[in-house]
Design an enzyme around this catalytic site. Structure first.
Site, PDB file in Angstrom:
ATOM      1  N   ASN A  12       0.966  -1.065  -0.091  1.00 18.02           N
ATOM      2  CA  ASN A  12      -0.070  -0.071   0.053  1.00 18.02           C
ATOM      3  C   ASN A  12       1.063   1.170   0.134  1.00 18.02           C
ATOM      4  OD1 ASN A  12      -1.723   2.123   0.593  1.00 18.02           O
ATOM      5  ND2 ASN A  12      -2.102   1.454   2.629  1.00 18.02           N
ATOM      6  N   LYS A  14       0.068   4.263  -0.203  1.00 15.56           N
ATOM      7  CA  LYS A  14      -0.735   5.441   0.435  1.00 15.56           C
ATOM      8  C   LYS A  14      -0.507   6.502  -0.696  1.00 15.56           C
ATOM      9  CE  LYS A  14      -0.121   3.265   4.706  1.00 15.56           C
ATOM     10  NZ  LYS A  14      -0.103   3.343   6.236  1.00 15.56           N
ATOM     11  N   HIS A  99      -9.355   1.513   5.083  1.00 13.61           N
ATOM     12  CA  HIS A  99      -8.106   1.630   5.677  1.00 13.61           C
ATOM     13  C   HIS A  99      -8.365   2.388   7.116  1.00 13.61           C
ATOM     14  CE1 HIS A  99      -4.163   2.649   6.833  1.00 13.61           C
ATOM     15  NE2 HIS A  99      -3.858   1.597   5.918  1.00 13.61           N
ATOM     16  N   GLU A 101      -6.470   4.893   8.039  1.00 16.74           N
ATOM     17  CA  GLU A 101      -6.370   6.274   7.573  1.00 16.74           C
ATOM     18  C   GLU A 101      -7.643   7.058   7.151  1.00 16.74           C
ATOM     19  OE1 GLU A 101      -2.749   5.613   5.488  1.00 16.74           O
ATOM     20  OE2 GLU A 101      -1.635   5.170   7.459  1.00 16.74           O
ATOM     21  N   GLU A 169      -5.323  -4.774  10.747  1.00 13.32           N
ATOM     22  CA  GLU A 169      -4.290  -3.685  10.906  1.00 13.32           C
ATOM     23  C   GLU A 169      -4.452  -2.928  12.348  1.00 13.32           C
ATOM     24  OE1 GLU A 169      -2.292  -2.734   6.902  1.00 13.32           O
ATOM     25  OE2 GLU A 169      -3.986  -1.168   7.096  1.00 13.32           O
ATOM     26  N   GLY A 175       2.821   2.458  10.493  1.00 12.32           N
ATOM     27  CA  GLY A 175       3.398   3.638  10.359  1.00 12.32           C
ATOM     28  C   GLY A 175       4.386   3.722  11.636  1.00 12.32           C
ATOM     29  N   SER A 214       3.606  -2.087  10.132  1.00  9.85           N
ATOM     30  CA  SER A 214       4.904  -1.936  10.407  1.00  9.85           C
ATOM     31  C   SER A 214       5.573  -3.508  10.116  1.00  9.85           C
ATOM     32  CB  SER A 214       5.413  -1.788  11.815  1.00  9.85           C
ATOM     33  OG  SER A 214       5.083  -0.467  12.051  1.00  9.85           O
TER      34      SER A 214
HETATM   35  P1  PGA Z   1       2.872   0.335   7.493  1.00 13.58           P
HETATM   36  O1  PGA Z   1       1.533   0.601   6.764  1.00 13.58           O
HETATM   37  O2  PGA Z   1       3.334  -1.093   6.968  1.00 13.58           O
HETATM   38  O3  PGA Z   1       3.511   1.413   7.031  1.00 13.58           O
HETATM   39  O4  PGA Z   1       2.855   0.366   9.067  1.00 13.58           O
HETATM   40  C1  PGA Z   1       0.457  -0.563   6.715  1.00 13.58           C
HETATM   41  C2  PGA Z   1      -0.931  -0.003   6.360  1.00 13.58           C
HETATM   42  O5  PGA Z   1      -1.255   1.017   6.623  1.00 13.58           O
HETATM   43  O6  PGA Z   1      -1.303  -0.601   5.211  1.00 13.58           O
END
Ligand code: PGA
Length: 250
Positions: A12, A14, A99, A101, A169, A175, A214
């Site tokens: 992803n 983003k 997601h 976010e 997640e 992140g 992560s």
């Molecule tokens: P990350 O993000 O691997 O940077 O923690 C995962 C995600 O939000 O899909």
């Protein structure tokens, strides 16, 4: 891993990536040979602006290209939004919905996420439906309640293992460099499996349940070895071809 389920390793990007970033994508698409793709499905969800170019750049490779969100409607007066049909038309083969976010930044409710998942299915591609608790919810002992509620509210009744992938997640692990322990992941994934079986019967055993938060080359093998972990949703580490390929095991 779950026996008989083909894993999915999904990246992803983003809101990262200009045209120049396609050079990283080309490295991935060249490395994902049919032999690798026989072991695991590999997907990169790029920004909508890059889907068409990413599809062309990976033409002939089993690497799949995906999108990160869609609008629930087919078309209409929704300035700036993009329908699932448009994303598929551009080359998207899967669409992430819900997601954390987007749930946080855009106030997306479970009902909105469910409508988006239905839109992806309507457009002919699987939806990757994301669920996960915040740090405060986990500290309050509510992780499973939150995940169960999001699953019930966000996954369409019409879902099956071909049309919906679940991504667990934990928000506090995204992140941040923090990952859930294999024990935590095991507990939540077993719970998700149980909820899917309660709702969808034997079909529930066939859904892919990804872990995200992560995931990086140094922890991916351990996380992917946990039972009911059928792949990963990888954010930051999917931006560098070398890291993403290391997670795939190339
Ligand atoms: P990350 O993000 O691997 O940077 O923690 C995962 C995600 O939000 O899909």
């Amino acid at each position: 891993m779950t026996p008989d389920i083909k894993p999915l390793i999904a990246g992803n990007w983003k809101m990262n990536g200009l045209t120049a970033a396609l050079s990283e994508l080309r490295i991935v698409s060249d490395a994902v040979t049919p032999a690798i793709a026989a072991r695991a499905d590999v997907l990169l969800c790029v920004p909508a602006t890059l889907i068409a170019q990413a599809s062309s750049a990976s033409y002939g490779s089993p690497l799949m290209i995906g999108a990160q969100d869609c609008h629930a409607a087919v078309s209409g007066a929704h300035t700036g939004d993009i329908s699932a049909e448009m994303l598929v038309d551009a080359g998207a083969q899967m669409i992430i919905v819900g997601h954390s976010e987007r749930r946080a930044d855009h106030g997306e409710t479970d009902a909105a996420v469910r409508a988006k998942a239905e839109a992806a299915i309507r457009a002919g591609v699987p939806a990757i439906v994301c669920v996960g608790e915040t740090a405060a919810q986990r500290q309050a002992g509510k992780a499973l309640t939150v995940v169960g509620g999001e699953l019930a509210g966000s996954v369409p009744d019409s879902a099956n293992a071909e049309t919906v992938v679940i991504a667990y997640e934990p928000v506090w692990a995204i992140g941040t460099g923090l990952t859930a322990t294999p024990d935590d992941v095991n507990e939540v994934h077993a719970f998700i499996r149980q909820e899917l079986v309660l709702r969808f019967g034997a079909e529930g055993y066939r859904f892919r349940i990804l872990y995200g938060g992560s995931v990086k080359p140094s922890n991916s093998a351990e996380l992917l070895a946990v039972s009911n972990v059928d792949g990963a949703l990888v954010g930051g580490a999917s931006l560098k071809a070398a890291d993403f390929l290391a997670i795939i095991g190339v």
